[in-house]
Motif scaffolding. Sequence first.
Motif, PDB file in Angstrom:
ATOM      1  N   SER A 114       9.513  -2.613 -10.664  1.00 32.23           N
ATOM      2  CA  SER A 114       9.004  -3.766 -11.397  1.00 32.23           C
ATOM      3  C   SER A 114       8.865  -3.399 -12.868  1.00 32.23           C
ATOM      4  CB  SER A 114       7.635  -4.192 -10.835  1.00 32.23           C
ATOM      5  OG  SER A 114       7.090  -5.274 -11.556  1.00 32.23           O
ATOM      6  N   ASN A 115       9.069  -4.378 -13.728  1.00 30.33           N
ATOM      7  CA  ASN A 115       8.858  -4.196 -15.167  1.00 30.33           C
ATOM      8  C   ASN A 115       9.662  -3.024 -15.728  1.00 30.33           C
ATOM      9  OD1 ASN A 115       7.620  -5.235 -17.491  1.00 30.33           O
ATOM     10  ND2 ASN A 115       5.948  -3.760 -17.401  1.00 30.33           N
ATOM     11  N   GLY A 116      10.834  -2.790 -15.167  1.00 29.68           N
ATOM     12  CA  GLY A 116      11.693  -1.716 -15.649  1.00 29.68           C
ATOM     13  C   GLY A 116      11.275  -0.332 -15.212  1.00 29.68           C
ATOM     14  N   LYS A 117      10.328  -0.217 -14.270  1.00 24.19           N
ATOM     15  CA  LYS A 117       9.839   1.082 -13.802  1.00 24.19           C
ATOM     16  C   LYS A 117       9.959   1.160 -12.287  1.00 24.19           C
ATOM     17  CE  LYS A 117       6.241   1.334 -17.430  1.00 24.19           C
ATOM     18  NZ  LYS A 117       6.260  -0.085 -17.864  1.00 24.19           N
ATOM     19  N   THR A 118      10.049   2.394 -11.779  1.00 28.30           N
ATOM     20  CA  THR A 118      10.020   2.642 -10.340  1.00 28.30           C
ATOM     21  C   THR A 118       8.685   3.289 -10.012  1.00 28.30           C
ATOM     22  OG1 THR A 118      12.412   2.931 -10.263  1.00 28.30           O
ATOM     23  CG2 THR A 118      11.149   3.763  -8.402  1.00 28.30           C
ATOM     24  N   PHE A 119       7.852   2.563  -9.280  1.00 29.12           N
ATOM     25  CA  PHE A 119       6.493   3.015  -8.981  1.00 29.12           C
ATOM     26  C   PHE A 119       6.438   3.689  -7.614  1.00 29.12           C
ATOM     27  CE2 PHE A 119       6.133  -0.502 -11.941  1.00 29.12           C
ATOM     28  CZ  PHE A 119       5.245  -0.009 -12.885  1.00 29.12           C
ATOM     29  N   LEU A 120       5.604   4.695  -7.499  1.00 32.80           N
ATOM     30  CA  LEU A 120       5.429   5.407  -6.242  1.00 32.80           C
ATOM     31  C   LEU A 120       4.310   4.823  -5.400  1.00 32.80           C
ATOM     32  CD1 LEU A 120       5.916   9.119  -7.385  1.00 32.80           C
ATOM     33  CD2 LEU A 120       7.583   7.574  -6.329  1.00 32.80           C
ATOM     34  N   SER A 121       3.507   3.941  -5.957  1.00 34.04           N
ATOM     35  CA  SER A 121       2.475   3.250  -5.188  1.00 34.04           C
ATOM     36  C   SER A 121       3.101   2.082  -4.443  1.00 34.04           C
ATOM     37  CB  SER A 121       1.367   2.755  -6.115  1.00 34.04           C
ATOM     38  OG  SER A 121       1.913   1.963  -7.155  1.00 34.04           O
ATOM     39  N   GLY A 122       2.352   1.532  -3.475  1.00 38.25           N
ATOM     40  CA  GLY A 122       2.839   0.376  -2.741  1.00 38.25           C
ATOM     41  C   GLY A 122       2.769  -0.881  -3.589  1.00 38.25           C
ATOM     42  N   LYS A 123       3.505  -1.904  -3.177  1.00 38.85           N
ATOM     43  CA  LYS A 123       3.534  -3.153  -3.928  1.00 38.85           C
ATOM     44  C   LYS A 123       2.204  -3.900  -3.790  1.00 38.85           C
ATOM     45  CE  LYS A 123       8.533  -3.747  -3.417  1.00 38.85           C
ATOM     46  NZ  LYS A 123       9.633  -4.576  -2.883  1.00 38.85           N
ATOM     47  N   ILE A 124       1.752  -4.465  -4.913  1.00 35.16           N
ATOM     48  CA  ILE A 124       0.559  -5.307  -4.877  1.00 35.16           C
ATOM     49  C   ILE A 124       0.909  -6.583  -4.136  1.00 35.16           C
ATOM     50  CG2 ILE A 124      -1.120  -6.576  -6.258  1.00 35.16           C
ATOM     51  CD1 ILE A 124      -1.418  -3.543  -6.450  1.00 35.16           C
ATOM     52  N   ALA A 125       0.124  -6.919  -3.128  1.00 40.10           N
ATOM     53  CA  ALA A 125       0.427  -8.076  -2.293  1.00 40.10           C
ATOM     54  C   ALA A 125       0.255  -9.376  -3.072  1.00 40.10           C
ATOM     55  CB  ALA A 125      -0.479  -8.086  -1.061  1.00 40.10           C
ATOM     56  N   ALA A 126       1.039 -10.373  -2.688  1.00 39.75           N
ATOM     57  CA  ALA A 126       0.934 -11.693  -3.304  1.00 39.75           C
ATOM     58  C   ALA A 126      -0.401 -12.335  -2.942  1.00 39.75           C
ATOM     59  CB  ALA A 126       2.086 -12.583  -2.838  1.00 39.75           C
ATOM     60  N   TYR A 127      -0.900 -13.160  -3.840  1.00 39.07           N
ATOM     61  CA  TYR A 127      -2.149 -13.872  -3.582  1.00 39.07           C
ATOM     62  C   TYR A 127      -2.005 -14.737  -2.329  1.00 39.07           C
ATOM     63  CZ  TYR A 127      -5.747 -17.443  -3.836  1.00 39.07           C
ATOM     64  OH  TYR A 127      -6.773 -18.284  -3.524  1.00 39.07           O
ATOM     65  N   SER A 128      -3.048 -14.754  -1.519  1.00 45.62           N
ATOM     66  CA  SER A 128      -3.083 -15.609  -0.333  1.00 45.62           C
ATOM     67  C   SER A 128      -4.445 -16.274  -0.235  1.00 45.62           C
ATOM     68  CB  SER A 128      -2.829 -14.795   0.938  1.00 45.62           C
ATOM     69  OG  SER A 128      -3.037 -15.581   2.096  1.00 45.62           O
ATOM     70  N   ALA A 129      -4.447 -17.588  -0.072  1.00 48.41           N
ATOM     71  CA  ALA A 129      -5.706 -18.322   0.064  1.00 48.41           C
ATOM     72  C   ALA A 129      -6.441 -17.959   1.346  1.00 48.41           C
ATOM     73  CB  ALA A 129      -5.436 -19.826   0.022  1.00 48.41           C
ATOM     74  N   ALA A 130      -5.753 -17.274   2.267  1.00 44.24           N
ATOM     75  CA  ALA A 130      -6.379 -16.869   3.523  1.00 44.24           C
ATOM     76  C   ALA A 130      -7.158 -15.569   3.398  1.00 44.24           C
ATOM     77  CB  ALA A 130      -5.316 -16.726   4.612  1.00 44.24           C
ATOM     78  N   ASN A 131      -7.045 -14.897   2.240  1.00 38.33           N
ATOM     79  CA  ASN A 131      -7.711 -13.607   2.045  1.00 38.33           C
ATOM     80  C   ASN A 131      -9.031 -13.758   1.319  1.00 38.33           C
ATOM     81  OD1 ASN A 131      -5.510 -12.406   3.251  1.00 38.33           O
ATOM     82  ND2 ASN A 131      -4.582 -11.732   1.325  1.00 38.33           N
ATOM     83  N   THR A 132      -9.877 -12.754   1.486  1.00 39.79           N
ATOM     84  CA  THR A 132     -11.118 -12.650   0.729  1.00 39.79           C
ATOM     85  C   THR A 132     -10.909 -11.657  -0.411  1.00 39.79           C
ATOM     86  OG1 THR A 132     -12.529 -13.172   2.625  1.00 39.79           O
ATOM     87  CG2 THR A 132     -13.546 -11.952   0.815  1.00 39.79           C
ATOM     88  N   TYR A 133     -11.311 -12.034  -1.615  1.00 43.01           N
ATOM     89  CA  TYR A 133     -11.155 -11.172  -2.780  1.00 43.01           C
ATOM     90  C   TYR A 133     -12.517 -10.937  -3.423  1.00 43.01           C
ATOM     91  CZ  TYR A 133      -6.163 -12.246  -2.390  1.00 43.01           C
ATOM     92  OH  TYR A 133      -4.879 -12.385  -1.937  1.00 43.01           O
ATOM     93  N   ALA A 134     -12.735  -9.706  -3.862  1.00 44.16           N
ATOM     94  CA  ALA A 134     -13.951  -9.330  -4.584  1.00 44.16           C
ATOM     95  C   ALA A 134     -13.564  -8.941  -5.998  1.00 44.16           C
ATOM     96  CB  ALA A 134     -14.634  -8.167  -3.877  1.00 44.16           C
ATOM     97  N   PRO A 135     -14.523  -8.955  -6.928  1.00 45.78           N
ATOM     98  CA  PRO A 135     -14.203  -8.532  -8.301  1.00 45.78           C
ATOM     99  C   PRO A 135     -13.540  -7.160  -8.322  1.00 45.78           C
ATOM    100  CG  PRO A 135     -16.372  -9.547  -8.237  1.00 45.78           C
ATOM    101  CD  PRO A 135     -15.919  -9.431  -6.810  1.00 45.78           C
ATOM    102  N   GLY A 136     -12.410  -7.082  -9.052  1.00 46.77           N
ATOM    103  CA  GLY A 136     -11.653  -5.841  -9.133  1.00 46.77           C
ATOM    104  C   GLY A 136     -10.427  -5.824  -8.248  1.00 46.77           C
ATOM    105  N   ASP A 137     -10.370  -6.707  -7.242  1.00 47.41           N
ATOM    106  CA  ASP A 137      -9.195  -6.749  -6.371  1.00 47.41           C
ATOM    107  C   ASP A 137      -7.989  -7.268  -7.145  1.00 47.41           C
ATOM    108  OD1 ASP A 137     -10.649  -5.805  -4.265  1.00 47.41           O
ATOM    109  OD2 ASP A 137     -10.893  -7.748  -3.272  1.00 47.41           O
TER     110      ASP A 137
END
Length: 390
Positions: A114-137
């Motif tokens: 992404s963004n011209g880079k190859t990251f070794l971390s996993g992909k950030i998941a797409a937003y889902s209205a079915a999920n619970t999110y806390a500040p910082g997520d």
Amino acid sequence: MIDINFGSLFTIELLHSYYKDQLCPDFSISPSNQTARTLGGHQIIARQYFNQLITEVNSTGKVSPPKPFTAIETGAQFTFFMQLNNPVFFNYTNLSSAAPNKIYYFTNRNNNISNGKTFLSGKIAAYSAANTYAPGDLASNDTGTIYRAIGSSKPGNIFNLTNANHWVAVDKNQYLSETDALQWMPSISVYQLGSPQPSVNISVLGYNSITTTYTQSVFSKTIAFANPASLFTLDLSFLQPGKYSLTVNGTQQWIYINDELNDSKTFAVIDIFHDTAPVSCSLLDGSGALLSPAPHYCIYFLNRATIWKYILASKQSGNINDTANLYHFANPASIITSLTPIPLSNKALNLKLTLNNHDYSPIACADPQRLVTITKGTDTYPCSEIFLNF
């Protein structure tokens, strides 16, 4: 006379948005014992230079394209350990604190480009209205932009990424998150069950290089106990060091097996593989020659965002304003807090205090050395207290 020509095999770069130059100096990177032997056998040199691990291999430099003198076989694995050297790291990093036997796991098998880079971390998941999110997520939108939650949201509500009271856009880089965390387990361990059980069903899945997913069954067993037991000895010593999916009596968890970690305080493990797929795992071309440019991998840390609380010594009401108009404060007051979390950085903001018709600028910014908590509405945030002698 013997010609020695070293060509670049791959580079790993550590980045952190807390630092104004983005270069993260907080870690030492070293190979595992097995990898040290693999490097030597393939005439590969691995050296850390500040925030980068650079690997070079002895190659046929005068032949174009150059190839390693010792062929690197498909499936080759290079494992490195990251040791954290900065005790304040978690204060300014958007991660939860270290937990017993928790490590972060990074690999080019994530195929996260992404963004011209190859990251070794996993992909950030797409937003889902079915999920619970806390500040910082974190969540991503359909264009790959990463958003940070600044307010909580629960399934079925309308607090999606367009709601500026709950989300703020970061950029299109892929940052590591708690989804990159694994449970480290010794190869032989005592497994605790939630309650006494008459038996256990054990399933272990490993990486399937054809599907590039963790769907390869490597172990399956049922153990019946003479009497209901609340713990048992789990022997996985036959497994190669690496990441696995472990399911015991229907409860699944991601684990990492490597007994070299028995006596260390390792923050993270990096596994670089030379596989035919996905594309991020190609260290060489189809003919076995070095790639130009060589693979350049990134691990990117996101800075923590905190509520900034300014405490005026005079106890008089003042106003604090951001000249860039990015952040806003609850003015006027003698204890002035930011309306939203502000990312911590060693690059100072240009903030101005107005007190008794006098302007004072610049004023001190938040220091990651000191963190408390503050409750705003129904959410609890990390809070940076800044004392001003005015």
